[in-house]
Design a protein around this motif. Structure first.
Motif, mmCIF file in Angstrom:
data_model
loop_
_atom_site.group_PDB
_atom_site.id
_atom_site.type_symbol
_atom_site.label_atom_id
_atom_site.label_comp_id
_atom_site.label_asym_id
_atom_site.label_seq_id
_atom_site.Cartn_x
_atom_site.Cartn_y
_atom_site.Cartn_z
ATOM 1 N N GLY A 140 0.729 -1.199 -0.147
ATOM 2 C CA GLY A 140 -0.035 -0.026 0.174
ATOM 3 C C GLY A 140 0.783 1.156 0.155
ATOM 4 N N ALA A 141 1.888 0.941 0.783
ATOM 5 C CA ALA A 141 2.932 2.398 0.822
ATOM 6 C C ALA A 141 3.329 2.673 -0.586
ATOM 7 N N LEU A 142 3.779 1.644 -1.115
ATOM 8 C CA LEU A 142 4.457 1.830 -2.397
ATOM 9 C C LEU A 142 3.635 2.519 -3.579
ATOM 10 N N LEU A 143 2.421 2.200 -3.349
ATOM 11 C CA LEU A 143 1.148 2.918 -4.124
ATOM 12 C C LEU A 143 1.021 4.104 -3.853
ATOM 13 N N LEU A 144 0.537 4.216 -2.284
ATOM 14 C CA LEU A 144 -0.076 5.402 -2.102
ATOM 15 C C LEU A 144 0.868 6.635 -1.747
ATOM 16 N N VAL A 145 2.100 6.491 -1.339
ATOM 17 C CA VAL A 145 2.983 7.412 -0.964
ATOM 18 C C VAL A 145 3.250 8.434 -1.884
ATOM 19 N N PRO A 146 3.715 8.066 -3.122
ATOM 20 C CA PRO A 146 3.885 8.842 -4.124
ATOM 21 C C PRO A 146 2.707 9.435 -4.653
ATOM 22 N N THR A 147 1.476 8.748 -4.541
ATOM 23 C CA THR A 147 0.406 9.568 -5.121
ATOM 24 C C THR A 147 0.159 10.736 -4.194
ATOM 25 N N CYS A 148 0.361 10.331 -2.650
ATOM 26 C CA CYS A 148 -0.177 11.455 -1.903
ATOM 27 C C CYS A 148 0.839 12.570 -1.993
ATOM 28 N N LEU A 149 2.097 12.281 -2.246
ATOM 29 C CA LEU A 149 3.205 13.356 -2.025
ATOM 30 C C LEU A 149 3.285 13.971 -2.944
ATOM 31 N N LEU A 150 2.796 13.689 -4.277
ATOM 32 C CA LEU A 150 2.719 14.440 -5.552
ATOM 33 C C LEU A 150 1.607 15.200 -5.849
ATOM 34 N N ALA A 151 0.434 14.726 -5.026
ATOM 35 C CA ALA A 151 -0.781 15.510 -5.320
ATOM 36 C C ALA A 151 -0.758 17.024 -5.346
ATOM 37 N N ARG A 152 -1.326 17.590 -6.283
ATOM 38 C CA ARG A 152 -1.183 19.136 -6.076
ATOM 39 C C ARG A 152 -2.450 19.593 -7.271
ATOM 40 N N PRO A 153 -3.142 20.379 -6.951
ATOM 41 C CA PRO A 153 -3.994 20.982 -7.742
ATOM 42 C C PRO A 153 -3.663 21.136 -9.259
ATOM 43 N N LEU A 154 -4.335 20.354 -10.025
ATOM 44 C CA LEU A 154 -3.899 20.346 -11.406
ATOM 45 C C LEU A 154 -4.112 21.873 -12.145
ATOM 46 N N ARG A 155 -5.022 22.699 -11.542
ATOM 47 C CA ARG A 155 -5.060 23.946 -12.062
ATOM 48 C C ARG A 155 -3.671 24.927 -11.945
ATOM 49 N N LEU A 156 -3.203 24.549 -10.623
ATOM 50 C CA LEU A 156 -2.138 25.455 -10.361
ATOM 51 C C LEU A 156 -0.909 24.941 -11.285
ATOM 52 N N ASP A 157 -0.849 23.669 -11.720
ATOM 53 C CA ASP A 157 0.293 23.304 -12.465
ATOM 54 C C ASP A 157 -0.162 23.649 -13.759
ATOM 55 N N LEU A 158 -1.052 23.655 -14.192
ATOM 56 C CA LEU A 158 -1.329 24.016 -15.478
ATOM 57 C C LEU A 158 -0.990 25.418 -15.913
ATOM 58 N N ARG A 159 -1.629 26.020 -15.027
ATOM 59 C CA ARG A 159 -1.207 27.609 -14.988
ATOM 60 C C ARG A 159 0.355 27.780 -14.989
ATOM 61 N N ALA A 160 0.840 27.180 -14.423
ATOM 62 C CA ALA A 160 2.342 27.456 -14.318
ATOM 63 C C ALA A 160 3.314 27.244 -15.632
ATOM 64 N N ARG A 161 2.630 26.054 -16.439
ATOM 65 C CA ARG A 161 3.190 25.893 -17.826
ATOM 66 C C ARG A 161 4.622 25.672 -17.856
ATOM 67 N N SER A 162 5.191 24.990 -16.897
ATOM 68 C CA SER A 162 6.522 24.769 -17.151
ATOM 69 C C SER A 162 6.868 23.418 -17.308
ATOM 70 N N LEU A 163 8.044 22.707 -17.834
ATOM 71 C CA LEU A 163 8.221 21.361 -17.937
ATOM 72 C C LEU A 163 7.894 20.755 -16.509
ATOM 73 N N ARG A 164 8.486 21.100 -15.563
ATOM 74 C CA ARG A 164 8.231 20.421 -14.222
ATOM 75 C C ARG A 164 6.863 20.080 -13.822
ATOM 76 N N SER A 165 6.019 21.425 -13.943
ATOM 77 C CA SER A 165 4.534 21.241 -13.641
ATOM 78 C C SER A 165 4.010 20.358 -14.426
ATOM 79 N N PHE A 166 4.416 20.493 -15.907
ATOM 80 C CA PHE A 166 3.782 19.517 -16.726
ATOM 81 C C PHE A 166 3.955 17.965 -16.486
ATOM 82 N N SER A 167 5.287 17.653 -16.192
ATOM 83 C CA SER A 167 5.537 16.347 -15.916
ATOM 84 C C SER A 167 4.751 15.867 -14.511
#
Lengths: 450, 718
Positions: free
Chosen positions: B618-645
């Motif tokens: 469960g940790a292998l599945l969920l830990v990256p999911t939870c750590l990376l979670a960030r509102p998509l809108r914020l990332d799309l607004r940023a328009r950088s390679l990092r946010s896109f990935s």
């Protein structure tokens, strides 16, 4: 004006709806006592508070034996005569201890109401003292809920309180007595305060140290800013010498008033004699008061029962060599007493907060702690929610409490049922729990003390 | 605080005192949380992959066991007796169609001829119905179910009283035997057990009673053993509870069975020190005689490692000619990635050895691949929480038990090989029993918490916990840094306002509200977890509806879950009154994420204590999911390679972490995507709750809510 009135009304309505919801929630849980099996949890019922033991004591007494025979029951003989009949009475098709469960629900609600009333008294005293310092702002109107309401809801909805209420233990009644004592002292009902203090001391011994905050409450009045602030204020006002303010200047809190304290001592003596007489009557045929003292207070002080609980003492005394036992008994009990005096000196202007700190410390170091004790001091902590600004650690402590209260049954299961763990597993959670309590009490008393 | 307030302005001017070193370390870690979490997670995955290298050789830790110190006593005479029993049983099978009662009578007669106390135990198979509250109560307190008299099974139990014993301890031998339709393998297992039993009835060194239970496996192998153990450990006093089994037997059958020393009474013999379940498989594809050890009990519990050690030690070192095997995931053996990893590790090991001959940590690549396959299988069956055989029933009563499955290489008609096989199998079992017989206390010396990488290599709890701890270590750090940053950003906003506001106390008050702002996020998290509890209870009601295929049940489940989420959210999620005034703030999602991560941390920590394997997967599945979670809108607004990935990662992880999706992906990878359908997930979940697996609770009360919260954060409007 109209709007604020309406908002106030709405607040009151939402408060009562939450209270009713908590009662309904408890009633629902009462119907699953077997499945939840809370009465058997060591976190909920200790040798002192377990209803199962009380029923055993009552049965012994019914068959004309001493209720303390066989080291099963260690509570007060008064509880035996009051609650004993409830343990026997049963309705067909209903949970076994329905009456007692209902009684503890009532006790919880009463405690919550008393906390709320205490909160109101404290609030009044606080705004009065702020007024006298000239610091008054629109504090009252901007608040979400008054601290008394918050404290009452925290007490009612605290999972610890709910678990103790449903888990067939006498802690709700002990907590009620403690809160009664504090309420009586805050509202200057000396006989009530004395009654609460005597009963709570009689039931669980540790509230005896509450006599210091109660005396301060009666002598100095409820919590206020330190007295030197008032002196400073007075001094500066004298310098200004403006006549208009001099007229408005409210009365400063006077010094220690001995009258209510002497009343309190008198009433406390009266109540304790009364309680002792009742006890001796009920134990007349058996050991008398001597036996009561050895098997209640003696049992508490000598830590005879080493069955696991969420405290640290059982593990320690299971490990310690016999010839050191007395020494460490003294050390552990003196631990509580050592902290009384410095705290009393430093916090004498805040007797209610002092009471909270005392209760927290004693629930940390007492010989048979249960989550019911934490429920009490967490409820009292709610009284100071508006005054303890910037609780940075609140989230951390919250997570810690959630984690420990979930981890403790799991570790117990691992040790007792699965056999893959050992006593250290369970004791580890007890240690973490103790650390959390230390953090909580030290963190919240630090800004007051420093 | 009123007293502190007057001093705050002066405090701000004076330089802050330096915090204590430990606090400074914590502050440093929190400020570098991104880097630290990347390092920790990578290290955690690496440590998991390195576990086969770190595995230690097993050793017998309890001195009293002394395996192999005495020479085996089993002789041809006992083997011939066993063979005779097998012949009788096989003849019977061909003669009668309804040989059920008859075969039991034969076994009972053989037992009583040895002087054993024989009894029959009648049981009804427990229907594996899901009852939500049973998960929390211990097995003893469960309510009795109503039985129908039509279906029952009969166990035959023989007890040898130990000449040196006091009747307080016992060793159990169990052989599943289907009296209706027995195959040769089951007859063989009864034969071997009988050979050992007949030897034990004569020996003088016995200090513990021997119980041999021939479990009637017509309702599965687990049910009869579990029913017998339940009756063994929970004595029935009232006639009400026990009555329904005994009352409805059809008079003739059972009484016919009873002879002079054979009774239907329940006989007991002390607490069980250990139990061995014997099976002989019919599969003959093996090149040599092998013994497979199955050890996983319910919820990933393992028997004491010493028990496995004895079997391995006797089989390997005392030349019984058995190869000892534990289960492995066969599909991993051909995995090229693992082979590459294995070669790298071998190479590194060689380089290290050439630098310093003292360093010995490399293992050959083939060993590594095999170890990984075994480890994966061990993790998988522990994570499922479903016992791998009848031995699982013993573990619920704290009895250490394993299943030994013998696979002979002969074809069934070679008589001579039979005798040889019986002799060697009997010797092995005799040796194990003799060792356990020497035991003075319960098994306690060796490990209970371990993973096997081969029959003689194990990874102990202290090692595998490191991998897990590394994976979850970033959680509290990220939670703290998010919490602090959310609070700080807010207070800086407030700072500008407070310079204007003339009332210091009002500011004080907003300060208080700010420090309790996490309560809103905590409420959302609490509601979602409450919803998780509701979801876990729904199958109970769905099961009541008759005639549903698994696919429709699953769809109903999903539908009801979504519905209940809507209802719960609309009832309870009305924000607190003061939150109305303040608009949704910037830091809201950060606070929510922080609380989610804390909840996940607590959940995973708890689960790692209950069932490590589930928590690790469960940790292998969920830990990256939870750590990376960030509102998509914020990332799309940023328009950088990092946010896109990051958006891509979020989308992929958001899909995979959904439990049914994860299940289907795993199933698809292992058995082809064509065969996978959603109904399988329902069946799988059904098996989980039927076995009271804690994994079910984990999935519905930790994994699913955290996944929903992550999705909630992803689509958060800010």
């Amino acid at each position: 004006m109209e709007e604020t009135h309406q908002r106030k009304k709405k607040k009151v309505a939402s408060f009562w709806s939450w209270v009713v919801a908590s009662i309904i929630f408890r009633l629902i849980l009462i119907y699953f006592p077997k499945n939840l099996n809370l009465a058997a949890r060591p976190e909920v019922s200790t040798p002192l508070t377990s209803l199962r033991r009380l029923a055993e004591g009552f049965w012994l007494k019914q068959s004309s034996m001493s209720p303390y025979a066989g080291s099963m029951y260690h509570g007060s003989p008064l509880l035996l005569s009051l609650l004993g009949p409830l343990t026997v009475k049963r309705i067909e098709g209903q949970p076994n201890h329905l009456f007692f469960s209902l009684l503890s629900v009532i006790a919880d609600v009463c405690s919550a109401m008393l906390i709320r009333a205490t909160g109101k008294k404290l609030q009044m005293a606080y705004s009065y003292s702020l007024k006298s310092l000239g610091l008054l702002t629109q504090l009252g109107s901007s608040e979400i809920l008054s601290s008394g309401d918050i404290a009452a809801l925290v007490y009612l909805w605290n999972p610890f309180t709910i678990v103790t209420c449903v888990g067939l233990s006498t802690s709700p009644i002990e907590n009620l007595a403690v809160i009664l004592c504090l309420f009586g002292a805050c509202s200057r009902l000396v006989p009530l305060a004395a009654f609460g203090w005597v009963i709570s001391t009689h039931l669980s011994l540790y509230p005896a140290i509450l006599i210091i905050p109660v005396v301060f409450l009666l002598g100095y009045g409820p919590d206020a800013p330190p007295r030197k602030l008032f002196m400073k204020e007075k001094y500066s006002k004298n310098l200004d010498e403006s006549p208009s303010e001099g007229l408005m200047q409210p009365k400063l809190p006077i010094g220690f008033s001995w009258r209510p304290v002497i009343y309190f001592v008198f009433w406390a003596l009266l109540w304790s004699v009364y309680v002792l007489v009742l006890c001796s009557i009920s134990l007349k045929q058996y050991g008398g008061l001597q036996e009561m003292f050895t098997s209640t207070y003696g049992f508490i002080l000598t830590v005879e029962d080493l069955s696991p609980n969420i405290g640290a003492l059982w593990y320690f005394f299971a490990e310690v060599f016999d010839f050191f036992r007395n020494f460490f008994l003294i050390v552990f009990h003196v631990n509580i007493l050592v902290m009384i005096l410095p705290l009393a000196i430093r916090l004498n202007h805040r007797p209610c907060f002092l009471a909270f700190v005392y209760i927290a410390i004693s629930s940390m170091l007492k010989s048979y702690p249960s989550v019911g004790d934490s429920a009490l001091y967490l409820g009292l902590l709610g009284l100071f929610v508006n005054q303890l600004a910037d609780m940075q650690f609140s989230f951390f402590l919250f997570c810690g409490y959630v984690g420990v209260s979930l981890l403790s049954p799991v570790m117990h299961n691992l040790w007792i049922w699965r056999g893959t763990g050992n006593a250290n597993f369970y004791f580890a959670t007890a240690t973490v729990y103790a650390c959390l309590q230390v953090l909580l009490s030290s963190h919240y008393s630090f800004p007051v003390v420093a | 605080m009123a007293d502190g307030k007057s001093e705050t302005p002066t405090e701000k001017e004076t330089p802050k005192p330096k915090p204590r070193p430990i606090l400074r370390l914590v502050i440093f870690l929190i400020s570098q949380s991104f880097l630290v979490s990347v390092i920790c997670c990578t290290a955690g995955v690496l440590a998991l992959l390195l576990l086969p290298v770190l595995a230690k050789n097993t050793y017998i830790s309890e001195n009293a066991l002394m395996p192999g110190s005495a020479s085996p006593m089993i002789s041809n005479q006992e083997v011939l007796d066993g063979n005779k029993l097998v012949e009788d049983l096989t003849n019977l099978n061909s003669k009668y169609l309804d040989g059920g009662i008859e075969s039991q009578r034969i076994i009972a007669k053989y037992m009583s001829d040895l002087g054993a106390e024989v009894s029959y135990h009648k049981f009804h198979p427990q229907s594996n119905r899901f009852h939500p509250l049973h998960l929390f109560s211990d097995p003893d307190s469960r309510a009795q179910e109503n039985f129908s008299c039509s279906s029952y099974g009969i166990n035959t139990i023989g007890i040898i009283r130990a000449p040196h014993g006091d009747g307080k301890e016992a060793i159990v031998l169990a052989t599943p035997y289907n009296s209706l339709k027995s195959d040769l393998g089951e007859s063989f297992s009864v034969g071997i057990a009988f050979s050992v039993f007949s030897l034990l009835s004569q020996v003088t060194w016995l200090a513990k009673d021997i119980i041999w239970i021939v479990a009637d496996s017509r309702y599965g192998e687990y049910a009869p053993v579990a029913a017998w153990l339940k009756d063994y450990h929970v004595p029935k006093f009232s006639s009400l509870s026990s009555g329904n089994v005994e009352m409805c037997h059809d008079g003739k059958n059972l009484y016919e069975l009873k002879g002079k020393s054979i009774t239907g009474d329940f006989r007991r013999a002390g607490t069980m020190a250990a139990a061995l379940v014997l099976k002989v498989s019919d599969r003959t594809e093996e090149l040599e005689d092998t013994v497979s050890i199955y050890a996983e009990a319910s919820n990933g519990q393992m028997p004491n490692l010493d028990l496995i050690n004895i079997v391995y030690y006797l089989a390997a070192h005392h030349r019984q000619g058995f190869r000892v095997k534990v289960e492995r995931l066969w599909s991993l053996l051909d995995c090229s990635l693992l082979k590459v990893l294995g070669t790298i590790i071998e190479f590194v090991g060689e380089v290290a050895r050439s630098l310093n001959p003292e360093w010995k940590f490399g293992i050959p690549a083939t060993d590594y691949v095999e170890g990984t396959a075994t480890l994966a299988s061990s993790l998988y069956s522990q994570a499922l929480g479903v016992p791998t055989g009848p031995h699982g029933a013993f573990r619920d009563y704290q009895v250490d038990a394993i299943t030994l499955e013998f696979s002979p290489k002969f074809t069934s008609d070679m008589k001579v090989r039979h005798n040889d096989f019986f002799l060697r199998g009997g010797r092995l079992i005799e040796g194990v029993i003799r060792s356990v017989n020497n035991l003075l206390e319960k098994f306690h010396q060796s490990f209970f918490l371990y993973l096997l990488t081969s029959p003689n290599k194990f990874v102990s709890v202290g090692v595998y916990m490191i991998a897990f701890a590394l994976v979850i270590a970033p959680l509290p750090m990220i939670a703290a840094s998010l919490y602090i940053s959310a609070n700080n950003s807010n207070s800086s906003l407030k700072q500008d306002k407070s310079t204007l506001s003339p009332y210091p106390v009002a500011d004080e008050h907003s300060n208080t509200v700010r420090s309790w702002r996490w309560l809103n996020a905590a409420k959302v998290v609490f509601i979602i977890h409450l919803w998780g509890a509701v979801v876990s209870l729904l199958p109970y009601f769905i099961c009541q509806i008759p005639d549903l295929t698994s696919t429709t049940s699953f769809l109903i489940w999903v539908l009801l879950s979504v519905l209940s989420l809507q209802v719960l959210y609309s009832i309870l999620a009305s924000p607190f009154p003061h939150a109305n005034a303040s608009q949704p703030q910037e830091g809201d999602w950060a606070l929510l994420k922080s609380v989610t991560i804390s909840a996940l941390f607590i959940g995973l920590g708890l689960m790692s204590v209950i069932n490590f394997a589930t928590a690790e997967i469960g940790a292998l599945l969920l830990v990256p999911t939870c750590l990376l979670a960030r509102p998509l809108r914020l990332d799309l607004r940023a328009r950088s390679l990092r946010s896109f990935s990051r958006v891509i990662c979020n989308l992929v992880l958001g899909h995979i972490a959904f439990p049914p999706a994860a299940f289907l992906v795993v199933k698809g990878v292992f058995s082809g995507f064509g065969s996978a359908n959603v109904g399988d997930f329902w069946n799988w979940v059904e098996s989980l709750w039927a076995w009271n697996s804690a994994t079910y609770l984990y999935i519905s009360m930790v994994h699913l809510p955290c996944w929903v919260l992550c999705i909630y954060i992803l689509i958060h409007t800010c």
